[in-house]
Design a protein around this motif. Structure first.
Motif, PDB file in Angstrom:
ATOM      1  N   MET A  87       0.837  -1.166   0.147  1.00 22.05           N
ATOM      2  CA  MET A  87       0.007  -0.166  -0.047  1.00 22.05           C
ATOM      3  C   MET A  87       0.973   1.339   0.117  1.00 22.05           C
ATOM      4  O   MET A  87       1.943   1.232   0.743  1.00 22.05           O
ATOM      5  N   ASN A  88       0.515   2.229  -0.974  1.00 20.30           N
ATOM      6  CA  ASN A  88       1.568   3.548  -0.971  1.00 20.30           C
ATOM      7  C   ASN A  88       0.965   4.430   0.189  1.00 20.30           C
ATOM      8  O   ASN A  88      -0.272   4.472   0.734  1.00 20.30           O
ATOM      9  N   ALA A  89       1.548   5.400   0.226  1.00 21.42           N
ATOM     10  CA  ALA A  89       1.070   6.781   0.800  1.00 21.42           C
ATOM     11  C   ALA A  89      -0.290   7.188   0.882  1.00 21.42           C
ATOM     12  O   ALA A  89      -1.077   7.563   1.711  1.00 21.42           O
ATOM     13  N   ALA A  90      -0.699   7.152  -0.476  1.00 18.03           N
ATOM     14  CA  ALA A  90      -2.079   7.433  -0.692  1.00 18.03           C
ATOM     15  C   ALA A  90      -3.234   6.762  -0.494  1.00 18.03           C
ATOM     16  O   ALA A  90      -4.366   6.885  -0.596  1.00 18.03           O
ATOM     17  N   GLY A  91      -2.728   5.548   0.020  1.00 19.83           N
ATOM     18  CA  GLY A  91      -4.085   4.315   0.537  1.00 19.83           C
ATOM     19  C   GLY A  91      -4.269   3.670  -0.893  1.00 19.83           C
ATOM     20  O   GLY A  91      -5.259   2.824  -0.758  1.00 19.83           O
ATOM     21  N   SER A  92      -3.775   3.717  -2.094  1.00 22.22           N
ATOM     22  CA  SER A  92      -4.051   3.145  -3.269  1.00 22.22           C
ATOM     23  C   SER A  92      -3.193   1.794  -3.359  1.00 22.22           C
ATOM     24  O   SER A  92      -2.188   1.536  -2.912  1.00 22.22           O
ATOM     25  N   ALA A  93      -3.626   0.887  -3.981  1.00 22.12           N
ATOM     26  CA  ALA A  93      -2.850  -0.441  -4.248  1.00 22.12           C
ATOM     27  C   ALA A  93      -1.646  -0.256  -4.975  1.00 22.12           C
ATOM     28  O   ALA A  93      -1.527   0.737  -5.823  1.00 22.12           O
ATOM     29  N   PRO A  94      -0.596  -0.833  -4.944  1.00 18.81           N
ATOM     30  CA  PRO A  94       0.696  -0.838  -5.593  1.00 18.81           C
ATOM     31  C   PRO A  94       0.341  -1.122  -7.027  1.00 18.81           C
ATOM     32  O   PRO A  94      -0.410  -1.716  -7.520  1.00 18.81           O
ATOM     33  N   ALA A  95       0.917  -0.622  -7.922  1.00 20.42           N
ATOM     34  CA  ALA A  95       0.799  -0.555  -9.398  1.00 20.42           C
ATOM     35  C   ALA A  95       0.871  -2.095  -9.902  1.00 20.42           C
ATOM     36  O   ALA A  95      -0.034  -2.029 -10.901  1.00 20.42           O
ATOM     37  N   GLY A  96       1.446  -2.965  -9.232  1.00 23.33           N
ATOM     38  CA  GLY A  96       1.707  -4.199  -9.892  1.00 23.33           C
ATOM     39  C   GLY A  96       0.731  -5.118  -9.215  1.00 23.33           C
ATOM     40  O   GLY A  96       0.938  -6.435  -9.607  1.00 23.33           O
ATOM     41  N   ASP A  97       0.054  -4.854  -8.087  1.00 22.46           N
ATOM     42  CA  ASP A  97      -0.966  -5.686  -7.391  1.00 22.46           C
ATOM     43  C   ASP A  97      -2.131  -5.638  -8.182  1.00 22.46           C
ATOM     44  O   ASP A  97      -3.234  -4.962  -7.811  1.00 22.46           O
ATOM     45  N   ALA A  98      -2.584  -6.715  -8.904  1.00 27.90           N
ATOM     46  CA  ALA A  98      -3.695  -6.719  -9.563  1.00 27.90           C
ATOM     47  C   ALA A  98      -4.806  -7.295  -8.759  1.00 27.90           C
ATOM     48  O   ALA A  98      -6.046  -7.111  -9.168  1.00 27.90           O
ATOM     49  N   ASP A  99      -4.383  -8.035  -7.859  1.00 28.31           N
ATOM     50  CA  ASP A  99      -5.486  -8.561  -6.954  1.00 28.31           C
ATOM     51  C   ASP A  99      -6.115  -7.858  -5.745  1.00 28.31           C
ATOM     52  O   ASP A  99      -6.823  -8.359  -4.842  1.00 28.31           O
TER      53      ASP A  99
END
Length: 284
Positions: free
Chosen positions: A1-13
């Protein structure tokens, strides 16, 4: 999880990738009309188990709706002489019947004392008045004009039931199919009064004996017969579970809809929809 709370770019699941904005899209709840569904769940007393009672009957009505739809679709094809697709539809009927039968197991968790807390509140309302259950019975061949009376105040329900009363049942269409294949189904059976239940006939038994003694030659109607027997088998199980649920909840008190209750249900257990399909086994 990045600082903005969104999923990592490569985490499709990641769950964060699921759609969340439905201001212009159809949501799950909107598609299924869940607000209307939940709004229909309206107990009339504060009794805890009335929620259970309504939920089980709502679910059963949904399954009945599916059963009627599948029976109608199968019958349309049978009338056109098609036998393969109806087998799938009748298989779906069997699975839906199983779900309806299992619903009694949930309702059996309600004790007599629980039920008496709200039974008087719904007056003369009864499953006997279910238009979808009656339609299912009519399509399967268990029919009587008397059973239309509870729906006379609703032309939208009475009309389709009256039409079904005068139309061939799924078994009538099956017997017509046998005749079309050259099997000797008696004319008095094919041309009988459709408003009354079919009764066992030695000529029909003889036709089914020909099928069961040479299943390779008549494979499609042989398979159809076995599927119809599955439907009736499950229909009997549902009725038996209904009887035992009523007996353990209210004993032999009169039913809310005016029938004798358990006694009426006990008598109904003797109904045979497709008599020759049961009898043929004795003569093989």
């Amino acid at each position: 999880m990045n600082a903005a709370g969104s999923a990592p770019a490569g985490d499709a699941d990641a769950p964060e990738r699921a759609y969340t904005d439905f201001t212009r899209a159809l949501s799950y709840g909107e598609y299924l009309q869940l607000d209307a569904l939940h709004a229909a769940h309206r107990p009339v007393t504060p009794a805890h188990d009335e929620h259970l009672f309504i939920a089980v009957h709502h679910v059963s009505e949904v399954w009945l709706n599916l059963i009627v739809q599948e029976l109608r679709a199968a019958m349309t094809l049978l009338e056109a002489g098609v036998t393969d697709a109806p087998l799938k539809m009748l298989s779906r009927v069997v699975r839906a019947q199983e779900q309806m039968t299992n619903a009694w197991e949930v309702l059996k968790t309600m004790t007599p004392a629980d039920y008496l807390q709200f039974r008087d509140a719904f007056g003369q309302a009864s499953g006997f008045q279910s238009a979808q259950y009656r339609m299912m019975e009519f399509l399967l061949g268990n029919r009587s004009a008397v059973l239309l009376r509870p729906h006379e105040h609703r032309p939208d329900l009475h009309g389709p039931l009256l039409a079904a009363l005068h139309a061939p049942s799924v078994y009538d269409l099956t017997l017509r199919l046998l005749a079309a294949r050259g099997l000797p189904v008696p004319a008095e059976v094919l041309d009988r009064d459709l408003t009354v239940p079919h009764e066992a006939h030695p000529g029909v038994l003889a036709a089914w004996l020909a099928v069961y003694r040479d299943p390779e030659r008549y494979w499609d109607v042989y398979e159809l017969a076995e599927k119809l027997l599955d439907v009736e088998d499950n229909f009997r199980r549902w009725r038996f579970n209904h009887l035992t649920t009523v007996e353990r909840t209210i004993g032999f008190k009169r039913g809310s809809g005016g029938t004798s209750g358990a006694g009426y249900l006990q008598r109904a257990l003797g109904t045979v929809l497709f008599p020759e399909l049961w009898e043929v086994r004795t003569h093989l």
